[in-house]
Write a protein that holds these residues in place. Structure first.
Motif, short mmCIF file in Angstrom:
data_model
loop_
_atom_site.label_atom_id
_atom_site.label_comp_id
_atom_site.label_asym_id
_atom_site.label_seq_id
_atom_site.Cartn_x
_atom_site.Cartn_y
_atom_site.Cartn_z
N CYS A 1 0.86 -1.18 0.00
CA CYS A 1 0.00 0.00 0.00
C CYS A 1 0.90 1.23 0.00
CB CYS A 1 -0.90 -0.01 1.23
SG CYS A 1 -2.05 1.40 1.30
N LEU A 2 0.79 2.04 -1.04
CA LEU A 2 1.69 3.18 -1.18
C LEU A 2 1.49 4.19 -0.05
CD1 LEU A 2 1.67 3.84 -5.04
CD2 LEU A 2 3.00 2.21 -3.70
N ALA A 3 2.61 4.68 0.49
CA ALA A 3 2.56 5.64 1.59
C ALA A 3 3.60 6.74 1.44
CB ALA A 3 2.78 4.91 2.93
N HIS A 4 4.36 6.73 0.34
CA HIS A 4 5.43 7.72 0.13
C HIS A 4 5.37 8.28 -1.28
CE1 HIS A 4 7.43 6.57 3.94
NE2 HIS A 4 6.95 5.37 3.65
N ASN A 5 4.14 8.40 -1.81
CA ASN A 5 3.97 8.88 -3.18
C ASN A 5 2.86 9.92 -3.30
OD1 ASN A 5 5.62 7.55 -5.53
ND2 ASN A 5 5.38 5.95 -3.99
N GLY A 6 2.76 10.79 -2.31
CA GLY A 6 1.86 11.94 -2.40
C GLY A 6 0.42 11.55 -2.67
N GLU A 7 -0.15 12.07 -3.75
CA GLU A 7 -1.56 11.85 -4.04
C GLU A 7 -1.87 10.38 -4.37
OE1 GLU A 7 -1.51 13.06 -8.80
OE2 GLU A 7 -2.34 14.45 -7.31
N LYS A 8 -0.85 9.59 -4.64
CA LYS A 8 -1.06 8.16 -4.91
C LYS A 8 -1.08 7.33 -3.63
CE LYS A 8 -1.14 6.22 -8.36
NZ LYS A 8 -2.27 5.74 -9.19
N ASN A 9 -0.84 7.95 -2.49
CA ASN A 9 -0.86 7.20 -1.24
C ASN A 9 -2.20 6.52 -1.03
OD1 ASN A 9 1.75 7.99 -0.76
ND2 ASN A 9 1.25 9.50 0.81
N GLY A 10 -2.17 5.32 -0.54
CA GLY A 10 -3.37 4.51 -0.37
C GLY A 10 -3.64 3.56 -1.53
N THR A 11 -2.93 3.75 -2.64
CA THR A 11 -3.05 2.85 -3.79
C THR A 11 -2.44 1.50 -3.44
OG1 THR A 11 -2.94 4.68 -5.36
CG2 THR A 11 -2.41 2.48 -6.19
N LEU A 12 -3.12 0.44 -3.82
CA LEU A 12 -2.60 -0.91 -3.63
C LEU A 12 -1.98 -1.41 -4.92
CD1 LEU A 12 -5.60 -2.53 -1.70
CD2 LEU A 12 -3.49 -1.62 -0.72
N LEU A 13 -0.80 -1.99 -4.83
CA LEU A 13 -0.15 -2.64 -5.95
C LEU A 13 0.09 -4.10 -5.59
CD1 LEU A 13 2.59 -0.06 -7.07
CD2 LEU A 13 0.28 -0.37 -8.00
N ALA A 14 -0.26 -5.00 -6.49
CA ALA A 14 -0.11 -6.44 -6.25
C ALA A 14 0.61 -7.09 -7.42
CB ALA A 14 -1.48 -7.09 -6.05
N THR A 15 1.32 -8.16 -7.12
CA THR A 15 1.93 -8.99 -8.15
C THR A 15 1.87 -10.44 -7.68
OG1 THR A 15 3.83 -9.27 -9.62
CG2 THR A 15 4.29 -8.84 -7.30
N PHE A 16 2.26 -11.38 -8.56
CA PHE A 16 2.17 -12.80 -8.23
C PHE A 16 2.85 -13.59 -9.33
CE2 PHE A 16 -1.72 -11.01 -9.99
CZ PHE A 16 -1.87 -11.71 -11.17
N GLU A 17 3.08 -14.87 -9.06
CA GLU A 17 3.52 -15.78 -10.11
C GLU A 17 2.37 -15.99 -11.08
OE1 GLU A 17 6.49 -18.56 -7.35
OE2 GLU A 17 4.70 -19.42 -8.26
N CYS A 18 2.61 -15.72 -12.35
CA CYS A 18 1.56 -15.84 -13.37
C CYS A 18 2.03 -16.86 -14.41
CB CYS A 18 1.30 -14.48 -14.02
SG CYS A 18 -0.16 -14.43 -15.06
N TYR A 19 1.37 -18.00 -14.42
CA TYR A 19 1.79 -19.11 -15.28
C TYR A 19 1.17 -18.96 -16.67
CZ TYR A 19 3.61 -21.21 -11.04
OH TYR A 19 4.32 -21.44 -9.90
N SER A 20 2.02 -18.99 -17.68
CA SER A 20 1.55 -18.82 -19.05
C SER A 20 2.34 -19.75 -19.96
CB SER A 20 1.71 -17.37 -19.51
OG SER A 20 3.07 -17.05 -19.66
N HIS A 21 1.87 -19.93 -21.17
CA HIS A 21 2.56 -20.77 -22.14
C HIS A 21 3.67 -20.01 -22.86
CE1 HIS A 21 -0.24 -24.04 -21.53
NE2 HIS A 21 -1.26 -23.22 -21.72
N GLY A 22 3.72 -18.70 -22.67
CA GLY A 22 4.77 -17.90 -23.26
C GLY A 22 5.84 -17.57 -22.24
N THR A 23 6.66 -16.57 -22.55
CA THR A 23 7.68 -16.12 -21.60
C THR A 23 7.00 -15.45 -20.42
OG1 THR A 23 9.23 -15.75 -23.43
CG2 THR A 23 9.73 -14.70 -21.32
#
Length: 393
Positions: free
Chosen positions: A55-77
């Motif tokens: 959860c962003l807390a050091h980016n001014g007006e973007k604070n409170g934004t959630l960023l997520a990532t994960f392992e994403c399995y695909s047939h490509g790269t």
């Protein structure tokens, strides 16, 4: 170095449980859930695992934004997708993706996100960092790379190589010398240096460690890295401590959780130290995370701390096993208390609940749980659940 240890809290010298008080000063009440990502039916199995969120807390007006990532399995790269939520996890949209343009192998496993809370060298406060395992399609090598974003996750660039290893399989048939590295975890030291914890199999041949936990420190925000320091390691070639995750506690202390593969049911242990760079005797097994009724977690742990629940706040630990959240409001002393899980998972699916994460929101008044949930016997999606935190009277 003076360490705070609770290794004698649960066990007598003969190995029996002590009758210690269990204490948890909070309750969790699920408020809402949403789907971050759902794979298509023809996508590569198991779809998605290993979610991480900030959860962003050091980016001014973007604070409170959630960023997520994960392992994403695909047939490509493979890539590390970046999803964004601007409404506390009510909805999500794909913002960007991190690509392996240095080796061309693909961003395959174990991503981890961090927003820098201060400027480290020339890497400015608010920069978003992502570490992950870069692995080719034949799994012949492993490499932990670090990427940065200076526009809140919209675009990404390569920053550095943290550590590299060999054949990216758990039990390789190749010579012992060609062993991998896994599972980076990023955070910042009290004196403003970037630190990366990870699992390392490379000493299996020379030192007889099946796998150990180690860290490196960067004085300049991840551009360069110091020497490896071992944190948790057991000789004999059998025990595999893995998946280290660290959280800050009150009074300048830190907690590390990790799984112990090749022990029955893969139990989760923790250590507490007053130094994020020194975790005491490397061959100390650790303190088991378990409840008074014997319930415990089975591998893939994650730990967070919230200030609610008493003068010491509350430690929250997720993992697999009994499908619940473990909580302790006594700085890890005594038994943990089982809280209801926020995402329903089927433990017969090996990927369900695998390396979920839990994130405090609004100063710990809420928590966000990202978790792989089965949609079939072969595929998982990433679900986000938000719960309100209630303090017991």
């Amino acid at each position: 170095m003076n360490h705070y240890s609770v290794h004698d809290t649960l066990y007598e010298e003969n190995g029996n449980f002590r009758l210690t008080k269990e204490e948890c000063g909070i309750l969790l009440k699920k408020k809402k859930s949403s789907v971050v990502y759902c794979p298509k039916e023809d996508e590569r199995r198991p779809g998605a695992m290993y979610p991480r969120c900030i959860c962003l807390a050091h980016n001014g007006e973007k604070n409170g934004t959630l960023l997520a990532t994960f392992e994403c399995y695909s047939h490509g790269t493979p890539v590390f997708p970046i999803y964004e939520s601007n409404d506390d996890g009510e909805s999500w949209h794909r913002l960007s993706e991190i690509r392996d343009e240095e080796k061309g192998f693909g961003c395959r496993f174990q991503p981890h996100l961090l927003e820098l809370p201060l400027t480290c060298g020339t890497v400015e406060e608010g920069t978003i960092l992502c570490a992950g395992n870069i692995i080719p399609s034949d799994f012949s090598s492993s490499c932990l790379h670090l990427y940065q974003s200076t526009d809140c996750g919209k675009t990404w660039s390569f920053l550095s190589e943290i550590v590299s290893g060999g054949h990216a399989v758990v039990y390789p048939r190749e010579p012992e010398a060609n062993r991998p590295v896994w599972e980076p975890f990023l955070t910042v030291t009290p004196d403003g240096k970037l630190i990366c914890f990870y699992s390392d199999e490379r000493r299996a041949a020379g030192s007889g460690y099946n796998q150990l936990l180690a860290h490196k420190v960067s004085p300049d925000g991840g551009r360069t890295w110091g020497e490896e320091k071992i944190d948790v390691a057991f000789p004999g070639g059998r025990l595999r401590p893995g998946m280290p995750v660290v959280a800050a506690l009150p009074r300048g202390r830190f907690i590390m959780v990790y799984e112990m593969v090749n022990q029955d049911k893969i139990p989760v242990y923790f250590r507490i130290s007053d130094s994020i760079e020194d975790w005491g005797d490397r061959d100390f097994m650790g303190n088991p995370i378990c409840a008074a009724d014997g319930s415990y977690l089975t591998g893939t742990p994650y730990v967070s701390w919230i200030p609610q629940g008493g003068s010491e706040g509350t430690i929250l630990v997720t993992g697999r096993g009994f499908s619940h959240i473990m909580a302790n409001s006594r700085m890890g002393e005594g038994f943990f208390v089982k809280l209801d899980s926020l995402v329903d998972i089927d433990n017969t699916c090996g990927f369900a609940g695998y390396s979920q994460c839990i994130l405090p929101l609004h100063g710990g008044k809420q928590v966000l749980n990202l978790c792989p949930r089965q949609i079939s016997g072969e595929l998982a999606l990433i679900e986000a659940a938000v719960a309100d935190v209630y303090v017991k009277a």
